[in-house]
Design an enzyme around this catalytic site. Structure first.
Site, short mmCIF file in Angstrom:
data_model
loop_
_atom_site.label_atom_id
_atom_site.label_comp_id
_atom_site.label_asym_id
_atom_site.label_seq_id
_atom_site.Cartn_x
_atom_site.Cartn_y
_atom_site.Cartn_z
N ASP A 158 -7.15 -3.68 -5.62
CA ASP A 158 -6.76 -2.39 -5.04
C ASP A 158 -5.31 -2.03 -5.40
O ASP A 158 -4.93 -0.88 -5.50
CB ASP A 158 -6.85 -2.40 -3.50
CG ASP A 158 -7.99 -3.22 -2.94
OD1 ASP A 158 -8.45 -4.15 -3.63
OD2 ASP A 158 -8.41 -2.95 -1.81
N ASP A 200 0.80 -1.23 0.00
CA ASP A 200 0.00 0.00 0.00
C ASP A 200 0.83 1.28 0.00
O ASP A 200 0.29 2.36 0.27
CB ASP A 200 -0.97 0.00 1.19
CG ASP A 200 -2.17 -0.90 0.93
OD1 ASP A 200 -2.64 -0.92 -0.23
OD2 ASP A 200 -2.63 -1.57 1.86
N1 GLY Z 1 -7.60 -1.14 -0.02
C1 GLY Z 1 -8.51 -1.61 0.95
C2 GLY Z 1 -9.91 -1.23 0.69
O1 GLY Z 1 -10.27 -0.72 -0.33
O2 GLY Z 1 -10.71 -1.47 1.59
#
Ligand code: GLY
Length: 399
Positions: free
Chosen positions: A180, A119
């Protein structure tokens, strides 16, 4: 005489119709956008002030009593308040916003060496990335380049993708990659442009290509998680961890996919990514379960639609992506995308979603869903909903 009476009735009817249509006249979008940015700046200054004496804290959501819940720099959401502050500084050129943006950005610096998360794009590019764009500060530049190297360390050349999660869910998967993760590629494209080292861009392109190959269903909805076999490099499992069911379309996942491929097209100009973004947009915009206000239910296949919870974060991410995508397509498609983004911005700016000053834990938007199957963050404010809402307002303003 009768004719005269009829004429009068017709006149009164027409006059009433005119009055009604004037009353219902939509507010001009530029007026709405400016007002919402001003109101968001007031709210975000309150948020920044509320944590000024807690130098390790960053906002995440609210608790059951509606009170602010904070988190630390290692959380994937840490970069969003700093990003909101940079965007609002860009709009208002206000010194307090600048000081707050610098303060909250600096709280995340240590994550540049974090190799345990995919992330880093969210965390560092929203904060330091916007900070570097607006200030040109070379300290920020070096932090971003170190962060890109940490993110690249999670790339496995045999598989051709960056690993998302290190936890393996009771041996459920070997090498999970979540949709994501497309969002984190922006940091890698930036790193190649800035350093001249093509490695980061090559990793991003490989990741995007494998995601096209393996993450999508025939209708161009996306699975949330695809896990790969570490020996063969092939997919071993496709599931939807944060959505209603493995075969359902989790709303934020579709939003990440749309935004991610729009961004990859911007960075590469390869038409296959544009096609992918258009197909994802087509799935979202023509889905029979997309409500009239264009703010999706948390999952397009939630069983309790129309009573299912909405996800304002997905609405904001989609709005931002559609505004960008409208710049890459023909006139008629561009109009479709902009019309939907306008409805989304009007909805998110209405009292239904937009919080009154000083309420909502000082977050800007209400009604997002984090992880409903985990019974976590259901119908709450979320810091990333605010970030993509502000980004959409600015993108709309700059059209
Ligand atoms: N990246 C985690 C979410 O979208 O909850």
């Amino acid at each position: 005489m009768k004719n005269q009476k009829n004429n009068n009735v017709a006149f009164i009817f027409l006059f009433a119709l005119l009055l009604c249509s004037c009353g219902a006249k939509k507010e001009n979008m530029q007026t709405l956008v400016n007002r919402q940015l001003d109101r968001s700046a007031d709210q975000s200054l309150l948020m920044a002030q509320s944590l000024i004496d807690q130098p390790k804290s960053l906002p995440k959501t609210t608790d059951a009593e509606g009170k602010l819940k904070t988190t630390s720099s290692g959380d994937w959401v840490s970069g969003f308040l700093p990003g909101v502050l940079w965007y609002l500084y860009e709009y208002k050129h206000d010194t307090q916003l600048l000081n707050d943006a610098k303060n909250y950005t600096s709280r995340i610096e240590q994550e540049k060496n974090n190799r345990r998360t995919h992330d880093l794009g969210f965390m560092l590019y929203c904060s330091f990335g916007n900070g570097y764009r607006l200030t040109g500060d070379t300290v920020y530049r070096n932090i971003l380049l170190t962060g890109a190297e940490s993110l690249a360390s999670r790339y496995n050349p045999r598989i051709g993708l960056i690993r998302s999660w290190d936890w393996n869910n009771r041996d459920r998967w070997q090498y999970p990659v979540i949709i994501d993760n497309m969002m984190n590629l922006e940091l890698l494209f930036w790193a190649s442009k800035t350093s001249g080292n093509p490695k980061y861009r090559e990793i991003a392109i490989s990741h995007a290509d494998k995601t096209i190959a393996n993450h999508f269903r025939p209708d161009y909805s996306s699975y949330h998680v695809v896990s790969y076999d570490t020996l063969t490099g092939l997919p071993e499992m496709k599931v939807t961890h944060q959505g209603y069911a493995d075969e359902s379309a989790w709303a934020r996942g579709q939003a990440w996919a749309l935004y991610g491929f729009t961004m990859v097209y911007r960075e590469t100009k390869d038409p296959k990514y544009l096609k992918q973004a258009e197909r994802i947009a087509n799935f979202i915009l023509h889905h029979p379960n997309l409500p009239a206000d264009k703010i999706p239910y948390w999952d397009f296949n939630a069983p309790d639609i129309p009573n299912a919870k909405r996800d304002a974060s997905a609405g904001a991410i989609i709005a931002s992506a559609l505004i960008e995508l409208s710049g890459y397509v023909d006139k008629s498609l561009a109009k479709t995308y902009l019309d939907v983004s306008e409805i989304q911005l009007r909805s998110l700016s209405s009292p239904e979603y937009f919080a009154e000053k000083g309420t909502n834990g000082n977050f800007i938007l209400k009604h997002s869903v984090g992880h409903l199957p985990g019974n976590s963050e259901v119908d709450v404010p979320l810091t990333y909903a605010d970030y993509y809402y502000i980004e959409s307002l600015l993108r709309y303003k700059n059209l």
